[in-house]
Design an enzyme around this catalytic site. Structure first.
Site, mmCIF file in Angstrom:
data_model
loop_
_atom_site.group_PDB
_atom_site.id
_atom_site.type_symbol
_atom_site.label_atom_id
_atom_site.label_comp_id
_atom_site.label_asym_id
_atom_site.label_seq_id
_atom_site.Cartn_x
_atom_site.Cartn_y
_atom_site.Cartn_z
ATOM 1 N N GLY A 66 1.049 -1.448 0.017
ATOM 2 C CA GLY A 66 0.085 -0.207 0.095
ATOM 3 C C GLY A 66 0.528 1.428 0.357
ATOM 4 N N GLY A 114 0.534 -5.145 0.665
ATOM 5 C CA GLY A 114 -0.981 -5.574 -0.149
ATOM 6 C C GLY A 114 -0.290 -6.040 -1.894
ATOM 7 N N GLU A 137 5.667 -6.274 8.172
ATOM 8 C CA GLU A 137 4.918 -5.201 8.273
ATOM 9 C C GLU A 137 5.153 -4.717 10.057
ATOM 10 O OE1 GLU A 137 2.134 -6.650 4.765
ATOM 11 O OE2 GLU A 137 3.058 -7.252 6.886
ATOM 12 N N ASP A 145 -1.515 -8.224 7.094
ATOM 13 C CA ASP A 145 -3.151 -7.927 6.767
ATOM 14 C C ASP A 145 -3.030 -8.021 5.513
ATOM 15 O OD1 ASP A 145 -0.968 -5.846 5.028
ATOM 16 O OD2 ASP A 145 -2.902 -4.573 5.430
#
Length: 349
Positions: A66, A114, A137, A145
């Site tokens: 992201g 992402g 992350e 995620d």
């Protein structure tokens, strides 16, 4: 202005999604997620489209994740843009996993965060000798995620725990071993593979071009990875790694200790909860709670500052040590969101 951050085309029986932000390593924006979802809706109901293919523009990779600079700004200002983005992004991840037509993800080059979410839930996942796949992350004070905890929890033994805590990037063979990909195709065969998808089913085309991946590293480390990461706490995992005697285990301990202590403990708790949750949708709901909580925790802003904004690579985590992160500090990341829940399981039930 026309947005060209994602390009779409149909060639024969194959529809193509091309992430088109090569200077940003095709990092995802909210607009890109929305446009991909709209295209999937159109192609799902188009009988002329039999296969959907996703690739990244440029030579460096499919997608680095992201747009974390935007997340940094949103977290600092106390905004809702990141939570809104994740809501649609995680819905897209679930949709890709359940897409009724073959979804072919070409995971060439860098595929992180992402990027894993829009690729590794697909039905046909291709890696090459250039692939570097990671969920990094914890290094920015965040937690895996986009369904990453779901994928990593299903990896053999404790390989997923190792990758989640260290954020280590893996090549093709290890991505295959961990269940993050299905097929190895040499990068010089990709143009032919993509062209042939216009005229033939995905499984036939991939079978023609897939071959055995060059050797990986993780299979040879299974003994110490499974023994050390089976521990019940991050502290004990680090202790086992430090005491194992294998240089690679000691290096893993050093890598982990450089990450956000809070993110590490929340990541381990999230991974260990996956078997009890069962479905990808329920795991994404948990990840949404965790991600929203991270927006109000100090380590996300600080981690992005250190790694991306100032690039001093010297984050000042708060709390600074694993011992200072208590059970209540971890539990708050899993607290119900009330009306703000992602609620994917309600949508599919």
């Amino acid at each position: 202005m026309t947005d060209d951050s994602v390009l779409f085309r149909v060639e024969g029986r194959a529809a193509h999604i091309v992430l088109n932000r090569p200077r940003a390593l095709n990092a995802l924006t909210h607009t890109m997620v929305s446009r991909i979802d709209e295209a999937l809706t159109a192609w799902e109901h188009d009988p002329a489209v039999e296969t959907v293919v996703i690739t990244g523009a440029g030579e460096r990779g499919l997608c680095a994740g992201g747009d974390i600079r935007s997340i940094h700004e949103d977290a600092r200002s106390g905004g809702t843009a990141s939570a809104d983005f994740w809501r649609d992004e995680y819905r897209l991840n679930a949709r890709i996993a359940d897409y009724p037509k073959p979804y072919v993800a070409v995971m060439d080059g860098i595929v992180m965060g992402g990027g894993v979410g829009i690729a590794a839930h697909g039905r046909v996942r291709i890696v090459t000798e250039r692939s570097r796949v990671a969920m990094p992350e914890t290094g920015i004070g965040f937690v895996p995620d986009v369904g990453g905890t779901y994928l990593l929890a299903k990896a053999p033994g404790e390989l997923g725990t190792h990758l989640a805590l260290t954020g280590e990037a893996v090549g093709a063979a290890d991505a295959l071993l961990c269940g993050l990909a299905d097929h190895f195709v040499p990068s010089d065969r990709l143009p032919a593979l993509l062209a042939e998808l216009a005229d033939a089913p995905a499984h036939e085309v991939v079978a023609r071009h897939a071959t055995e991946a060059p050797g990986g590293e993780l299979a040879g480390h299974r003994e110490w990875i499974d023994a050390c990461y089976a521990a019940g706490t991050v502290e004990e995992i680090v202790e086992r790694l430090q005491g194992h005697g294998t240089p690679a285990a000691k290096q893993a301990a050093e890598t982990i200790l450089a990450k956000s202590p809070t993110a590490l403990k929340v990541t381990l708790a999230a991974l260990r909860a996956v078997p009890g949750l069962g479905s990808l949708e329920r795991v994404l709901e948990q990840e949404y709670r965790v991600s929203c909580a991270a927006l109000t925790a100090p380590d996300l802003v600080e981690g992005i500052r250190a790694q991306v904004i100032d690039k001093d690579r010297n984050p000042r985590w708060s709390p600074a040590t694993l011992a200072e992160v208590g059970e209540a500090d971890v539990a708050r990341f899993f607290a119900p969101l009330g009306e703000r829940e992602l609620a994917l399981t309600q949508e599919v039930s």
